[in-house]
Design a protein around this motif. Structure first.
Motif, short mmCIF file in Angstrom:
data_model
loop_
_atom_site.label_atom_id
_atom_site.label_comp_id
_atom_site.label_asym_id
_atom_site.label_seq_id
_atom_site.Cartn_x
_atom_site.Cartn_y
_atom_site.Cartn_z
N LEU A 109 0.85 -1.18 0.00
CA LEU A 109 0.00 0.00 0.00
C LEU A 109 0.89 1.24 0.00
CD1 LEU A 109 -2.62 -0.88 2.80
CD2 LEU A 109 -2.75 -1.39 0.35
N VAL A 110 0.50 2.24 -0.76
CA VAL A 110 1.16 3.54 -0.68
C VAL A 110 0.10 4.53 -0.21
CG1 VAL A 110 2.53 5.29 -1.85
CG2 VAL A 110 2.66 2.90 -2.60
N HIS A 111 0.36 5.13 0.94
CA HIS A 111 -0.67 5.95 1.60
C HIS A 111 -0.09 7.29 1.99
CE1 HIS A 111 -4.23 6.95 3.73
NE2 HIS A 111 -3.76 6.72 4.96
N ASP A 112 -0.71 8.37 1.51
CA ASP A 112 -0.24 9.71 1.82
C ASP A 112 -0.51 10.06 3.27
OD1 ASP A 112 0.55 10.11 -0.80
OD2 ASP A 112 -1.37 11.01 -1.40
N ALA A 113 0.51 10.55 3.97
CA ALA A 113 0.32 10.98 5.35
C ALA A 113 -0.69 12.11 5.44
CB ALA A 113 1.67 11.42 5.94
N ALA A 114 -0.81 12.90 4.37
CA ALA A 114 -1.74 14.03 4.39
C ALA A 114 -3.20 13.59 4.33
CB ALA A 114 -1.44 14.97 3.23
N ARG A 115 -3.46 12.32 4.03
CA ARG A 115 -4.83 11.79 4.09
C ARG A 115 -5.01 11.16 5.48
NH1 ARG A 115 -7.13 12.22 -1.00
NH2 ARG A 115 -5.61 12.46 -2.69
#
Length: 236
Positions: A109-115
């Protein structure tokens, strides 16, 4: 957390990569965006907490500015199954740094910290699609605004049919070998699915969630604060 299913197909650890090395200039904060607090907790800590709460992630690799690697551990939830590595100047550089430490992954998974407010249920649904055999999965929402294409002079050149448009969120999920192949090429992209598309591999979509919005501007930050305040009031 990972338990072999006996078949070997679509089994294996899920590793989440969290790029958090961006400067976040549009937010207007002194600190890198992922380190800006929302409701008293840095975005990065909230994002990692959401991944843990989903119950489907075996390990988390966080990519931060090199000078903040040591300090980042104190910002994460206690007992987070996380490793912290130095990211790069561009988002793709940070993901490559995370991939270098994710050799054991079957799914990534690649998950933006800003989300930072992404619901754990959405994370679990992405992983379920990967377990079911999808090579690439992204959560999306319908585009509700009219969208215009414009030229360099700011003149409108067209109005795309928004019924075929979707706004893409994270986490984006991939079979590990697919994402590694995508990152063998030097191109940059605004999201990881864009690199996978260039391989000719189908990227499947699932319904996203409004709470997975990206905290980019001061107004987004105020919205996130309001959402957290509402949760705290509801929990009393």
């Amino acid at each position: 957390m990972y338990e072999p299913d006996g078949s070997g197909r679509n089994a294996g650890p899920v590793i989440a990569l969290v790029p958090a090395a961006g400067r976040g200039e549009r937010l207007g904060a002194a600190a890198p965006k992922a380190f800006v607090p929302v409701g008293g907790t840095p975005m990065l800590g909230l994002a990692v907490g959401g991944l843990m709460a989903a119950g489907v992630v075996d390990e988390i690799i966080v990519m931060v500015p090199a000078q903040l690697v040591e300090a980042t551990a104190d910002l994460l939830p206690p007992a987070a199954p996380a490793r912290i590595v130095a990211g790069g100047a561009e988002r793709t550089d940070s993901v490559r740094a995370g991939l270098a430490g994710a050799d054991a992954a079957a799914h990534i998974l690649v998950h933006d910290a800003a989300r930072a407010l992404t619901p754990p249920d959405l994370i679990a649904r992405v992983v379920a699609e990967l377990r079911a055999g999808r090579s690439a999965v992204v959560p999306v929402l319908p585009v509700v605004d009219t969208v215009k294409s414009v030229d360099t002079a700011g003149v409108v050149t067209g109005t795309p049919d928004r019924s075929a448009l979707r706004a893409v969120q994270t986490p984006q999920g991939f079979a590990a070998d697919v994402l590694r192949r995508a990152y063998e090429h030097p191109e940059n992209a605004t999201d990881d699915a864009g690199l996978v598309e260039r391989l000719g591999i189908d990227v499947h979509t699932i319904p996203g969630d409004p709470l997975a919005f990206k905290i980019t501007t001061p107004l987004d930050l105020r919205l996130a604060e309001a959402v957290l305040d509402g949760r705290q009031v509801a929990g009393r």
